[in-house]
Enzyme design. Structure first.
Site, PDB file in Angstrom:
ATOM      1  N   ASP A   1      -0.632   4.293  -6.617  1.00  0.00           N
ATOM      2  CA  ASP A   1       0.738   4.070  -6.170  1.00  0.00           C
ATOM      3  C   ASP A   1       1.693   5.130  -6.693  1.00  0.00           C
ATOM      4  OD1 ASP A   1       1.099   1.165  -4.783  1.00  0.00           O
ATOM      5  OD2 ASP A   1      -0.569   1.156  -6.187  1.00  0.00           O
TER       6      ASP A   1
ATOM      7  N   GLY B   1       0.839  -1.184   0.000  1.00  0.00           N
ATOM      8  CA  GLY B   1       0.000   0.000   0.000  1.00  0.00           C
ATOM      9  C   GLY B   1       0.874   1.233   0.000  1.00  0.00           C
ATOM     10  N   ALA B   2       0.608   2.161  -0.918  1.00  0.00           N
ATOM     11  CA  ALA B   2       1.514   3.294  -1.121  1.00  0.00           C
ATOM     12  C   ALA B   2       1.834   4.071   0.167  1.00  0.00           C
ATOM     13  CB  ALA B   2       0.950   4.226  -2.197  1.00  0.00           C
TER      14      ALA B   2
END
Length: 353
Positions: free
Chosen positions: A241, A53-54
């Site tokens: 992202d 997860g960014a």
């Protein structure tokens, strides 16, 4: 994630000078918090998508630099900074498409560069890493508040991959907008795509939302277009992202949802913090990560593909900005044409720590 009842997705353990994180590869079958005490283990955890997860990767990058700093036995400041720099390079190479990872690493390293001693540099590194994590929570809450206004009073929203609490410190970006809409009293149903790699929609998004008591239904990625045609989806909200001058990079499958949503006149929104923007680059400048063959060739121990068949397993795709109806950030909702609003994003990034 039930806030207040579970630990953060990723956090700094000050007592033991290490990183605590939820191993996302074990979900939904097992919930387990792991302890990471060295950079090599952190790099492995990121590659395996135990941490993903960014925004969470941004925190992991920042805390990875802090981890390298506090674990170093080097007493000379220059050699110490070089050692920590090598650790940062190792971490940055684990996930080349997600920009937040490198952003978190760079932010802490820049702060450390002004230190007058190794001891001071270590203190700065830990403080800055914790600041990155704390700011992420505030960012998600602000972003969610702006995104909530895009939701009708009653609606069904499609989301792809996991852009929730597990992708951040807590709460989430795309799922943060959904949570904020529900908190505002709106009736929101969620359609979650299964999402490769590693079924992050079915394993993670569904797990999160079910625990929160949100009405969520899982679908195969390939059925989203049919549901749109049947009028079963009112809007699409996804995370990101990396956002370049001309495209949004998100989990593979996002682009086809954007194309199909445009065909059916359904709003397609992206929810992402300013730290995810990479406005000095264009789509063609970005390396798109490819995952291992085994993720498609096997389901557990069961072989799904003959040995002599090639596999192409991209982790991300790029959605052109002309298919994006709005980008929800912590500084507001950006709408096309994006040229002017991206200038505001650039100024915000320049003023960040």
């Amino acid at each position: 994630m039930l806030e207040g009842e579970e630990p953060y997705t990723i956090a700094w353990d000050a007592e033991n000078e290490c990183i605590l994180y939820i191993d996302q590869t074990l979900l939904p079958g097992r919930y387990e918090q792991m302890r990471c005490a060295n950079v090599d283990d952190l790099a492995r955890a990121i590659r395996r998508l135990e941490i993903r997860g960014a925004p969470a990767l941004g925190i992991a990058g920042a805390m990875g630099v802090a981890l390298a700093a506090v674990r170093s036995n080097e007493t000379d400041l220059k050699r110490f900074l070089d050692e920590v720099g090598r650790a940062g390079d190792l971490l940055a190479g684990t996930r080349p498409t997600a920009v937040n990872l490198a952003w978190g690493i760079d932010r802490v390293q820049r702060k450390m560069a002004v230190a007058a001693s190794v001891a001071e540099a270590k203190i700065i590194a830990v403080a800055e890493a914790n600041a990155v994590a704390e700011e992420d929570e505030l960012t998600c809450r602000r972003l969610g508040g702006f995104g909530e206004e895009l939701f009708p009073e009653r609606c069904t929203v499609l989301t792809h991959c996991n852009a929730g609490a597990l992708a951040c410190r807590c709460r989430g970006t795309a799922l943060g907008t959904i949570r904020s809409a529900i908190d505002a009293g709106k009736s929101v149903r969620v359609i979650a795509c299964e999402t490769r790699p590693l079924n992050q929609g079915s394993r993670l998004t569904c797990w999160e939302l079910a625990r929160d008591g949100v009405d969520v239904t899982l679908i195969p990625d390939s059925s989203a277009a049919y549901l749109m045609r049947k009028g079963m989806i009112d809007l699409v909200v996804v995370g990101a992202d990396r956002i370049t001058q001309d495209a949004v990079f998100n989990k593979i499958g996002t682009y086809m949802h954007a194309v199909t949503a445009r065909h059916h006149g359904i709003p397609f929104y992206v929810a992402a913090p300013v730290s995810t923007f990479d406005l000095s680059r264009r789509e063609t400048d970005i390396t798109v990560e490819e995952r291992d063959r085994s993720e498609l060739a096997y389901c557990g121990d069961v072989q799904l593909v003959p040995d002599d068949v090639k596999v192409l397993n991209y982790a991300f795709d790029a959605t052109p900005l002309d298919l994006v109806d709005a980008i929800v950030t912590e500084i507001g909702v950006l709408r096309p044409p994006y040229t002017e609003s991206f200038r505001l994003v650039g100024k915000t990034r320049e003023n960040q720590p």
